[in-house]
Scaffold this motif. Structure first.
Motif, PDB file in Angstrom:
ATOM      1  N   GLU A 199       0.841  -1.204   0.000  1.00 21.50           N
ATOM      2  CA  GLU A 199       0.000   0.000   0.000  1.00 21.50           C
ATOM      3  C   GLU A 199       0.871   1.247   0.000  1.00 21.50           C
ATOM      4  O   GLU A 199       1.833   1.352   0.757  1.00 21.50           O
ATOM      5  CB  GLU A 199      -0.932  -0.024   1.230  1.00 21.50           C
ATOM      6  N   GLY A 268      -7.842   1.306  -7.324  1.00 23.84           N
ATOM      7  CA  GLY A 268      -8.917   2.257  -7.594  1.00 23.84           C
ATOM      8  C   GLY A 268      -9.578   2.017  -8.933  1.00 23.84           C
ATOM      9  O   GLY A 268      -9.137   1.162  -9.712  1.00 23.84           O
ATOM     10  N   VAL A 346     -19.275  -0.086   3.442  1.00 24.33           N
ATOM     11  CA  VAL A 346     -19.100  -1.364   4.131  1.00 24.33           C
ATOM     12  C   VAL A 346     -17.986  -2.167   3.470  1.00 24.33           C
ATOM     13  O   VAL A 346     -17.917  -2.237   2.248  1.00 24.33           O
ATOM     14  CB  VAL A 346     -20.404  -2.206   4.090  1.00 24.33           C
TER      15      VAL A 346
HETATM   16  P1  NAI Z   1      -9.559   2.082  -3.316  1.00 25.29           P
HETATM   17  O1  NAI Z   1      -9.529   3.472  -3.794  1.00 25.29           O
HETATM   18  O2  NAI Z   1     -10.489   1.665  -2.239  1.00 25.29           O
HETATM   19  O3  NAI Z   1      -8.080   1.658  -2.828  1.00 25.29           O
HETATM   20  C1  NAI Z   1      -6.955   1.749  -3.691  1.00 25.29           C
HETATM   21  C2  NAI Z   1      -5.696   1.706  -2.838  1.00 25.29           C
HETATM   22  O4  NAI Z   1      -4.560   1.587  -3.695  1.00 25.29           O
HETATM   23  C3  NAI Z   1      -5.494   2.974  -2.026  1.00 25.29           C
HETATM   24  O5  NAI Z   1      -5.287   2.610  -0.677  1.00 25.29           O
HETATM   25  C4  NAI Z   1      -4.249   3.610  -2.658  1.00 25.29           C
HETATM   26  O6  NAI Z   1      -3.503   4.351  -1.744  1.00 25.29           O
HETATM   27  C5  NAI Z   1      -3.518   2.379  -3.181  1.00 25.29           C
HETATM   28  N1  NAI Z   1      -2.540   2.674  -4.250  1.00 25.29           N
HETATM   29  C6  NAI Z   1      -2.719   3.485  -5.319  1.00 25.29           C
HETATM   30  N2  NAI Z   1      -1.592   3.524  -6.067  1.00 25.29           N
HETATM   31  C7  NAI Z   1      -0.674   2.708  -5.475  1.00 25.29           C
HETATM   32  C8  NAI Z   1       0.686   2.343  -5.769  1.00 25.29           C
HETATM   33  N3  NAI Z   1       1.363   2.801  -6.848  1.00 25.29           N
HETATM   34  N4  NAI Z   1       1.324   1.489  -4.937  1.00 25.29           N
HETATM   35  C9  NAI Z   1       0.676   1.012  -3.831  1.00 25.29           C
HETATM   36  N5  NAI Z   1      -0.601   1.326  -3.517  1.00 25.29           N
HETATM   37  C10 NAI Z   1      -1.270   2.165  -4.329  1.00 25.29           C
HETATM   38  O7  NAI Z   1      -9.773   1.218  -4.648  1.00 25.29           O
HETATM   39  P2  NAI Z   1     -10.228  -0.290  -4.878  1.00 25.29           P
HETATM   40  O8  NAI Z   1     -10.009  -1.134  -3.690  1.00 25.29           O
HETATM   41  O9  NAI Z   1      -9.564  -0.681  -6.162  1.00 25.29           O
HETATM   42  O10 NAI Z   1     -11.772  -0.148  -5.098  1.00 25.29           O
HETATM   43  C11 NAI Z   1     -12.273   0.609  -6.206  1.00 25.29           C
HETATM   44  C12 NAI Z   1     -13.649   1.174  -5.907  1.00 25.29           C
HETATM   45  O11 NAI Z   1     -14.591   0.137  -5.804  1.00 25.29           O
HETATM   46  C13 NAI Z   1     -13.665   1.957  -4.615  1.00 25.29           C
HETATM   47  O12 NAI Z   1     -14.293   3.187  -4.846  1.00 25.29           O
HETATM   48  C14 NAI Z   1     -14.477   1.103  -3.686  1.00 25.29           C
HETATM   49  O13 NAI Z   1     -15.243   1.894  -2.798  1.00 25.29           O
HETATM   50  C15 NAI Z   1     -15.361   0.308  -4.639  1.00 25.29           C
HETATM   51  N6  NAI Z   1     -15.669  -0.990  -4.033  1.00 25.29           N
HETATM   52  C16 NAI Z   1     -16.529  -1.034  -2.980  1.00 25.29           C
HETATM   53  C17 NAI Z   1     -16.788  -2.229  -2.342  1.00 25.29           C
HETATM   54  C18 NAI Z   1     -17.690  -2.239  -1.157  1.00 25.29           C
HETATM   55  O14 NAI Z   1     -18.413  -1.259  -0.963  1.00 25.29           O
HETATM   56  N7  NAI Z   1     -17.670  -3.255  -0.329  1.00 25.29           N
HETATM   57  C19 NAI Z   1     -16.183  -3.485  -2.783  1.00 25.29           C
HETATM   58  C20 NAI Z   1     -15.263  -3.304  -3.863  1.00 25.29           C
HETATM   59  C21 NAI Z   1     -15.046  -2.100  -4.460  1.00 25.29           C
END
Ligand code: NAI
Length: 462
Positions: A199, A268, A346
């Protein structure tokens, strides 16, 4: 070729919910969807399939770790990955089929294919051009990878490929400790994979209440996930069926690498509007590629609207649903409205993590005076009986008025418990209102009431 009051483009939670509501309000409605099934990312390759795998692997965890202590003697469970994927696919099919049924019931036409908008008032699908007084773009989002990473959906995967892996990897590197990384990381850790999460920031789950994030990381570490924080991933290379991730530690710029069978890129998502013809139409975008809309979801081009992941705000299925309903109401001449201050979030790990409203950090940054009512699930009889006493409920209330400003829960059924607080916030409740509401015993919900009591004269069982 037909003529409609409104055409929704995309049948995810934004588009299909909006289409149904618009039809219920008497409009002639169509929804364009190019996938073979309705439901968009959420139902086909997102929320629903991941929840099926989280459920199955949680059952596995329970059988492996908690059965014996409860006097249940079962043979050590083995995993039939192919069957688990079939179970997941059946779950998807039930849900996508359900939407097809609802479309028929509500007389929403499903136009099959990929849409472009040649001009306001027209939607082209294949060779057919349909007329629509209003067009709502609800085309969702796609995974945003990083430069230097080529996703092949076999070894280097997004969430889509992770839900279809040919076999359970022995080792997995997850890039990004956000929602997707932690939910799917949990799934594969429970299935026996060694999971390393890398992360960029110094804490997991950016934006979450810091105390909850710290506790969450402890719990996941106990479950076997390993974390490298403050690390910027530079790239991924694939050789001999394995992937090597290179990253730099931000504190000293030192370079490191990690090799694994599978790399999950979970850094993301970004709006998915390719092929719609937005540039030719002159639809304005934000710097981040989101469609610019006003308070009524209207773009700068008359007759074209946008909702869900294509516009600003959290990329959540239920936020899109609410916007779908609101835009349908607006187009039907009503006063559709979304309260962005009360949108729960959540994470469906075990324990679950849920939040709504302000965090301590956001309140401090705004210079607002607040009080904290906290209650640990260790003080909740039901949680102890169910071996689910990890975590706590935390309610933030205005110091003067006692009005609830936010809540954060890590613990059993957190994703369901949070809604009691959401309803309270919608009604502008004070913590005392929750505290004075009789809660059945023994339930997890009592922990919410106790946290509300802790905002006042004190919890009883802490
Ligand atoms: P996210 O935005 O939640 O997390 C992405 C993470 O990657 C962040 O912590 C960021 O700091 C990290 N990151 C970015 N660039 C990086 C790098 N070069 N090296 C290391 N770390 C890096 O995105 P995520 O998990 O991909 O989810 C995408 C979307 O889908 C979000 O908006 C999320 O809310 C939604 N989602 C919601 C769910 C739920 O409500 N249960 C389930 C799955 C997705």
């Amino acid at each position: 070729m037909s003529s409609y009051d409104v055409i929704f483009i995309g049948s995810g939670p934004g588009g299909y919910v909006g289409a149904i509501r618009a039809a219920q309000l008497g409009l002639k409605v169509a929804c364009v969807e190019g996938r073979a099934t309705l439901g968009g990312t959420c139902l086909n390759v997102g929320c629903i399939p991941s929840k099926a795998l989280l459920h199955a692997t949680h059952m596995l965890h329970e059988a492996e770790h908690n059965f014996a202590g409860m006097g249940l003697k079962a043979k050590a469970p083995t995993v039939d990955w192919k069957q688990m994927l079939t179970y997941k696919d059946e779950t998807i099919a039930q849900n996508t089929g359900g939407i097809e049924f609802l479309f028929k019931k509500n007389k929403v036409d499903w136009i099959k294919g990929w849409a472009t908008i040649p001009e306001a008032g027209k939607v082209k699908v294949g060779d057919d051009v349909h007329d629509a007084k209003h067009v709502v773009i609800a085309t969702g989002s796609q995974a945003a990878s990083l430069p230097g990473i080529e996703v092949d959906e076999k070894i280097v995967v997004t969430s889509t490929g992770a839900l279809e892996l040919g076999k359970i990897p022995k080792t997995m590197v997850v890039i990004g400790a956000g929602v997707i990384g932690l939910e799917l990381g949990s799934v594969f850790a429970r299935l026996g994979a060694e999971v390393n999460v890398i992360e960029y920031l110094d804490a997991i789950t950016p934006g979450m209440d810091a105390e909850v994030a710290r506790q969450f990381q402890k719990v996941l570490t106990k479950q076997g996930l390993k974390f490298t924080l403050g690390a910027a991933v530079q790239g991924v290379s694939v050789k001999g069926g394995k992937a090597t991730v290179t990253f730099k530690l931000r504190k000293d710029d030192s370079e490191h690498e990690m090799t694994a069978d599978t790399v999950l890129v979970a850094t993301g998502r970004k709006p998915y509007t390719d092929g719609l013809g937005l540039a030719d139409l002159g639809v304005e975008l934000t710097e981040r590629g989101q469609i610019k809309t006003n308070g009524s979801f209207a773009t700068n081009v008359a007759g074209i609207y946008a909702i869900g992941d294509t516009i600003t705000g959290p990329m959540l299925a239920h936020k899109a649903e609410d916007e779908g309903m609101a835009v349908a109401e607006i187009l039907a001449g009503q006063h559709g409205h979304v309260n962005y201050g009360v949108i729960p979030g959540v994470i469906y790990t075990h324990p679950e993590v849920a939040n709504v409203g302000e965090t301590e950090e956001s309140l401090k940054a705004a210079g607002r005076a607040y009080k904290v009512g906290k209650f640990p699930f260790m003080g909740n009889a039901r949680a102890k009986a169910n071996h689910a006493a990890e975590g706590f409920v935390k309610i933030l209330a205005d110091k003067e008025t006692d009005r609830i400003l936010g809540a954060h829960i890590i613990g059993p059924m957190a994703g369901d418990l949070i809604h009691e607080i959401c309803v309270a916030m919608e009604f502008g409740a004070a913590a005392e209102d929750l505290a004075r509401t009789c809660h059945a015993h023994p339930t997890y919900s009592e922990a919410v009431r106790e946290a509300a009591l802790a905002c006042g004269d004190g919890a009883i069982h802490a």
